[in-house]
Scaffold this active site. Sequence first.
Site, PDB file in Angstrom:
ATOM      1  N   GLN A  43       3.240   9.861   0.757  1.00 41.75           N
ATOM      2  CA  GLN A  43       4.424   9.309   0.900  1.00 41.75           C
ATOM      3  C   GLN A  43       5.531   9.419  -0.286  1.00 41.75           C
ATOM      4  O   GLN A  43       6.737   9.065  -0.086  1.00 41.75           O
ATOM      5  CB  GLN A  43       4.086   7.645   0.963  1.00 41.75           C
ATOM      6  CG  GLN A  43       3.597   7.385   2.468  1.00 41.75           C
ATOM      7  CD  GLN A  43       3.383   5.942   2.419  1.00 41.75           C
ATOM      8  OE1 GLN A  43       2.386   5.212   2.248  1.00 41.75           O
ATOM      9  NE2 GLN A  43       4.277   5.136   3.309  1.00 41.75           N
ATOM     10  N   HIS A  79      -2.765   7.743   6.589  1.00 34.69           N
ATOM     11  CA  HIS A  79      -1.599   8.408   5.925  1.00 34.69           C
ATOM     12  C   HIS A  79      -2.268   9.979   5.372  1.00 34.69           C
ATOM     13  O   HIS A  79      -1.598  10.861   5.506  1.00 34.69           O
ATOM     14  CB  HIS A  79      -1.107   7.590   4.865  1.00 34.69           C
ATOM     15  CG  HIS A  79       0.048   6.967   5.178  1.00 34.69           C
ATOM     16  ND1 HIS A  79       1.286   7.404   5.803  1.00 34.69           N
ATOM     17  CD2 HIS A  79       0.257   5.648   4.887  1.00 34.69           C
ATOM     18  CE1 HIS A  79       1.982   6.107   6.185  1.00 34.69           C
ATOM     19  NE2 HIS A  79       1.617   5.186   5.682  1.00 34.69           N
ATOM     20  N   GLY A  96       0.617  -1.047  -0.034  1.00 42.42           N
ATOM     21  CA  GLY A  96       0.026  -0.067   0.144  1.00 42.42           C
ATOM     22  C   GLY A  96       0.715   1.128   0.067  1.00 42.42           C
ATOM     23  O   GLY A  96       1.903   1.330   0.482  1.00 42.42           O
ATOM     24  N   CYS A 107       5.614  -0.142   7.081  1.00 42.74           N
ATOM     25  CA  CYS A 107       5.271   1.063   6.395  1.00 42.74           C
ATOM     26  C   CYS A 107       6.489   1.500   5.671  1.00 42.74           C
ATOM     27  O   CYS A 107       7.406   1.366   6.210  1.00 42.74           O
ATOM     28  CB  CYS A 107       4.634   2.246   7.315  1.00 42.74           C
ATOM     29  SG  CYS A 107       4.493   3.772   6.504  1.00 42.74           S
ATOM     30  N   LEU A 108       6.071   1.627   4.432  1.00 39.74           N
ATOM     31  CA  LEU A 108       7.421   2.156   3.335  1.00 39.74           C
ATOM     32  C   LEU A 108       8.074   3.545   4.018  1.00 39.74           C
ATOM     33  O   LEU A 108       9.186   3.768   3.661  1.00 39.74           O
ATOM     34  CB  LEU A 108       6.833   2.356   2.124  1.00 39.74           C
ATOM     35  CG  LEU A 108       6.529   1.071   1.312  1.00 39.74           C
ATOM     36  CD1 LEU A 108       6.030   1.277  -0.067  1.00 39.74           C
ATOM     37  CD2 LEU A 108       7.632   0.025   1.302  1.00 39.74           C
ATOM     38  N   HIS A 155      -4.798   1.729   7.270  1.00 38.67           N
ATOM     39  CA  HIS A 155      -3.562   2.208   7.518  1.00 38.67           C
ATOM     40  C   HIS A 155      -3.291   3.428   6.271  1.00 38.67           C
ATOM     41  O   HIS A 155      -2.611   4.488   6.811  1.00 38.67           O
ATOM     42  CB  HIS A 155      -2.488   1.290   7.187  1.00 38.67           C
ATOM     43  CG  HIS A 155      -1.077   1.423   7.001  1.00 38.67           C
ATOM     44  ND1 HIS A 155      -0.213   0.990   8.135  1.00 38.67           N
ATOM     45  CD2 HIS A 155      -0.253   2.344   6.246  1.00 38.67           C
ATOM     46  CE1 HIS A 155       1.104   1.422   7.859  1.00 38.67           C
ATOM     47  NE2 HIS A 155       1.013   2.286   6.725  1.00 38.67           N
ATOM     48  N   GLU A 156      -3.844   3.244   5.293  1.00 35.39           N
ATOM     49  CA  GLU A 156      -3.460   4.154   4.139  1.00 35.39           C
ATOM     50  C   GLU A 156      -4.340   5.450   4.452  1.00 35.39           C
ATOM     51  O   GLU A 156      -3.695   6.580   4.206  1.00 35.39           O
ATOM     52  CB  GLU A 156      -3.662   3.671   2.694  1.00 35.39           C
ATOM     53  CG  GLU A 156      -2.881   2.282   2.376  1.00 35.39           C
ATOM     54  CD  GLU A 156      -1.270   2.648   2.519  1.00 35.39           C
ATOM     55  OE1 GLU A 156      -0.768   3.546   2.405  1.00 35.39           O
ATOM     56  OE2 GLU A 156      -0.706   1.757   2.994  1.00 35.39           O
TER      57      GLU A 156
END
Length: 174
Positions: free
Chosen positions: A51, A140, A46, A94-95, A136-137
Site C-alpha cells: 500500500q 493485501h 492496518g 481500507c486506506l 485483510h492485511e
Amino acid sequence: MSKKKIVIEPDPILRKKSQSFEKVDKEVQRLMDDMLETMYSAPGIGLAAVQVGILKRAIVIDISKEDEEKKPIFLINPEIIYKSEKTSVYEEGCLSLPGHFAEIERPTECHIRYIDYFGKTKELKADGLLSTCLQHEVDHLNGVLFVDYLSKLKKDMIIKKLVKQKKELDKIVL
Ligand code: NI
C-alpha cells in the site's frame, strides 16, 4: 520516520503478490517504522507494504483505541496457519479504498506465524477485530482487496467511484 504516499485503487500494484523478506535488518525496520507512521497519520488500523508501493511481505497493525496506549504489531512474512470454521462479519474499510466500506464475512479466529520487528519467529492467536484485520492485511500481500468478496455489481460500483475520486485528486495536484 517518514510518511509515505498511500497507493489508491485502482492501481495494478495492489493486485500483485508481495515477496518474502530473507532477513530483518535496519532497512526493513525503517520501512516498518515508516509504514506505522503512515498508518497512524491516515489514520488506519492496518497497512501492508504494497500500500506504500513496496511489494514485500510486511504488515503493521494497531487496533488500540484513540484514548488507549498504542500497541503496534509488526509482522514480517506472515502466514495464516489456522482459520476457524466459525465466521464473523465486520464492516471493513481500507486506506487504499478511501471512503468505501462493506460488511465482509471471514473466519472468526485465525493463528498467524510471522517474524517480528527484531527478527524473531512468533505465533499469534487472534479473534474478533484483530483476526479480521490480520486476514485483510495478509490478503493485501496476495493482491486481494476486500471488495473482491463482494458481488461483481457492488465491486464495480465502488471501483467506478474510486476512478472518479482519483481524477478529482489529480486535478487538485496539477
Ligand atoms: Ni486494506
